[in-house]
Write a protein that holds these residues in place. Sequence first.
Motif, PDB file in Angstrom:
ATOM      1  N   LEU A  86      -7.274  34.644  27.478  1.00 47.14           N
ATOM      2  CA  LEU A  86      -7.752  33.285  27.737  1.00 47.14           C
ATOM      3  C   LEU A  86      -9.149  33.307  28.349  1.00 47.14           C
ATOM      4  CD1 LEU A  86      -4.448  31.994  29.366  1.00 47.14           C
ATOM      5  CD2 LEU A  86      -5.375  31.219  27.162  1.00 47.14           C
TER       6      LEU A  86
ATOM      7  N   THR B 226     -16.419  39.929  25.481  1.00 48.34           N
ATOM      8  CA  THR B 226     -15.809  40.326  26.757  1.00 48.34           C
ATOM      9  C   THR B 226     -15.360  41.782  26.763  1.00 48.34           C
ATOM     10  OG1 THR B 226     -15.020  38.046  26.931  1.00 48.34           O
ATOM     11  CG2 THR B 226     -14.085  39.658  28.470  1.00 48.34           C
TER      12      THR B 226
ATOM     13  N   LYS C 145     -17.000  44.657  28.998  1.00 46.84           N
ATOM     14  CA  LYS C 145     -16.277  44.950  30.246  1.00 46.84           C
ATOM     15  C   LYS C 145     -15.162  45.979  30.111  1.00 46.84           C
ATOM     16  CE  LYS C 145     -16.663  40.436  32.527  1.00 46.84           C
ATOM     17  NZ  LYS C 145     -15.834  39.350  33.108  1.00 46.84           N
TER      18      LYS C 145
ATOM     19  N   TRP D 119      -8.780  25.549  30.486  1.00 47.76           N
ATOM     20  CA  TRP D 119      -9.113  26.912  30.096  1.00 47.76           C
ATOM     21  C   TRP D 119      -7.949  27.624  29.408  1.00 47.76           C
ATOM     22  CZ3 TRP D 119      -6.337  30.873  32.396  1.00 47.76           C
ATOM     23  CH2 TRP D 119      -5.689  30.577  33.595  1.00 47.76           C
TER      24      TRP D 119
ATOM     25  N   HIS E  27      -5.123  42.102  25.505  1.00 46.74           N
ATOM     26  CA  HIS E  27      -4.918  41.841  26.938  1.00 46.74           C
ATOM     27  C   HIS E  27      -4.408  40.418  27.143  1.00 46.74           C
ATOM     28  CE1 HIS E  27      -6.990  40.524  30.890  1.00 46.74           C
ATOM     29  NE2 HIS E  27      -5.887  41.158  31.221  1.00 46.74           N
TER      30      HIS E  27
ATOM     31  N   HIS F 204      -5.170  41.439  37.365  1.00 45.99           N
ATOM     32  CA  HIS F 204      -5.102  41.059  35.949  1.00 45.99           C
ATOM     33  C   HIS F 204      -6.400  41.305  35.181  1.00 45.99           C
ATOM     34  CE1 HIS F 204      -3.090  39.020  32.656  1.00 45.99           C
ATOM     35  NE2 HIS F 204      -4.105  38.210  32.478  1.00 45.99           N
TER      36      HIS F 204
ATOM     37  N   TYR G  60     -10.527  42.835  34.280  1.00 41.58           N
ATOM     38  CA  TYR G  60     -11.066  43.978  33.542  1.00 41.58           C
ATOM     39  C   TYR G  60     -11.287  45.214  34.404  1.00 41.58           C
ATOM     40  CZ  TYR G  60     -11.020  42.135  28.912  1.00 41.58           C
ATOM     41  OH  TYR G  60     -10.573  41.703  27.693  1.00 41.58           O
TER      42      TYR G  60
HETATM   43  N1  LIG Z   1     -10.131  30.857  34.762  1.00 39.20           N
HETATM   44  C1  LIG Z   1      -8.882  31.450  35.136  1.00 39.20           C
HETATM   45  C2  LIG Z   1      -8.848  32.906  34.866  1.00 39.20           C
HETATM   46  C3  LIG Z   1      -8.899  33.228  33.403  1.00 39.20           C
HETATM   47  C4  LIG Z   1      -8.531  34.662  33.182  1.00 39.20           C
HETATM   48  O1  LIG Z   1      -8.115  35.363  34.086  1.00 39.20           O
HETATM   49  N2  LIG Z   1      -8.652  35.112  31.942  1.00 39.20           N
HETATM   50  C5  LIG Z   1      -8.283  36.459  31.662  1.00 39.20           C
HETATM   51  C6  LIG Z   1      -7.232  36.482  30.613  1.00 39.20           C
HETATM   52  S1  LIG Z   1      -5.808  35.568  31.194  1.00 39.20           S
HETATM   53  C7  LIG Z   1      -4.718  35.618  29.866  1.00 39.20           C
HETATM   54  O2  LIG Z   1      -4.953  35.588  28.734  1.00 39.20           O
HETATM   55  C8  LIG Z   1      -9.506  37.236  31.230  1.00 39.20           C
HETATM   56  O3  LIG Z   1      -9.420  38.206  30.511  1.00 39.20           O
HETATM   57  N3  LIG Z   1     -10.667  36.794  31.701  1.00 39.20           N
HETATM   58  C9  LIG Z   1     -11.930  37.377  31.335  1.00 39.20           C
HETATM   59  C10 LIG Z   1     -12.539  38.218  32.409  1.00 39.20           C
HETATM   60  O4  LIG Z   1     -13.704  38.585  32.233  1.00 39.20           O
HETATM   61  O5  LIG Z   1     -11.867  38.542  33.388  1.00 39.20           O
HETATM   62  C11 LIG Z   1      -8.569  31.188  36.587  1.00 39.20           C
HETATM   63  O6  LIG Z   1      -9.292  30.404  37.154  1.00 39.20           O
HETATM   64  O7  LIG Z   1      -7.601  31.754  37.100  1.00 39.20           O
END
Ligand SMILES: N[C@@H](CCC(=O)N[C@@H](CSC=O)C(=O)NCC(=O)O)C(=O)O
Length: 283
Positions: free
Chosen positions: A56, A62, A66, A99, A150, A261, A263
């Motif tokens: 998401l 990305t 990362k 999001w 992921h 959760h 990267y």
């Molecule tokens: N905006 C959200 C956080 C969104 C988030 O954590 N996205 C993850 C994937 S979550 C599930 O699919 C992600 O990979 N983000 C990209 C990154 O660069 O970390 C919030 O406010 O919690």
Amino acid sequence: MTVPLTLLSEHRCFGGTTAFYKHASEACGGEMRFGVYVPPQAATRKVPVLYYLAGLTCTEETFLMKGGAQRVAAELGLMLVAPDTSPRGAGFPGETDSWDFGVGAGFYVDATQAPWSSRYRMFTYVTKELPELVGAHLPARMDREGLFGHSMGGHGALVCALRQPGRYRSVSAFAPISAPMQSPWGHKAFGGYLGPDQEKWREWDASELMRKQRAPLPPLLVDQGTKDKFLTEQLRPELFQDACAAAGQSLTLRKQEGYDHGYYFVSTFMEDHLRHHAATLNA
Ligand SMILES: N[C@@H](CCC(=O)N[C@@H](CSC=O)C(=O)NCC(=O)O)C(=O)O
């Protein structure tokens, strides 16, 4: 007719090339973008191709920026292909309001509900249209495909593999949404893209599909951080673990102590996943 790719940028990287392309997409009814890492071995031969489905809010950039995957992909001779996570610019009401639905949140399903069904067809895009483009334009061995991802994309990887037994030689996931019918993210996405009939949702839920699977997938590797803020409410790996046990599916589920959760977690275990894929893709 082969659809042309437009090169957006190209960067020398660990002896190979990281590049980003855009193209017209029939599946998604507009422009789509993807990133690719072509390893040095591809200068002299076609190489196996490993698709990565991001989570998401992510884009085609990305993972390649990362994930820390290119050094080991260069060593192992793996091409990495990273699609965007949804169509963009469709202009549907509510498309950018949150999001976890709409833009950046295509969930790798083929939507059946209007207006989403005309553009949000990410399953067809990542399993058919994108591989056809990769095979036509890049030095990829299309008889050797692997798949990982992921979170939303980890679930997407599991579902794409479960819906096409025998297609992917290797499969793995980082912190996948493991049973979306049992998670708020899944209810929001499936309700919006697939409609209110939850019987239809079962065709897109990895744990539901696993319980019904007829032929085993290749041995699965899943990593999950213990400090992941989404673990208990959204991800629920124990449900997928139960489904694998019931189906007799080989699963290595590793609980990584203290990891969250993001990267920093994904990149820490990226090398393990690439070696897991190479073991079968290069065999
Ligand atoms: N905006 C959200 C956080 C969104 C988030 O954590 N996205 C993850 C994937 S979550 C599930 O699919 C992600 O990979 N983000 C990209 C990154 O660069 O970390 C919030 O406010 O919690």
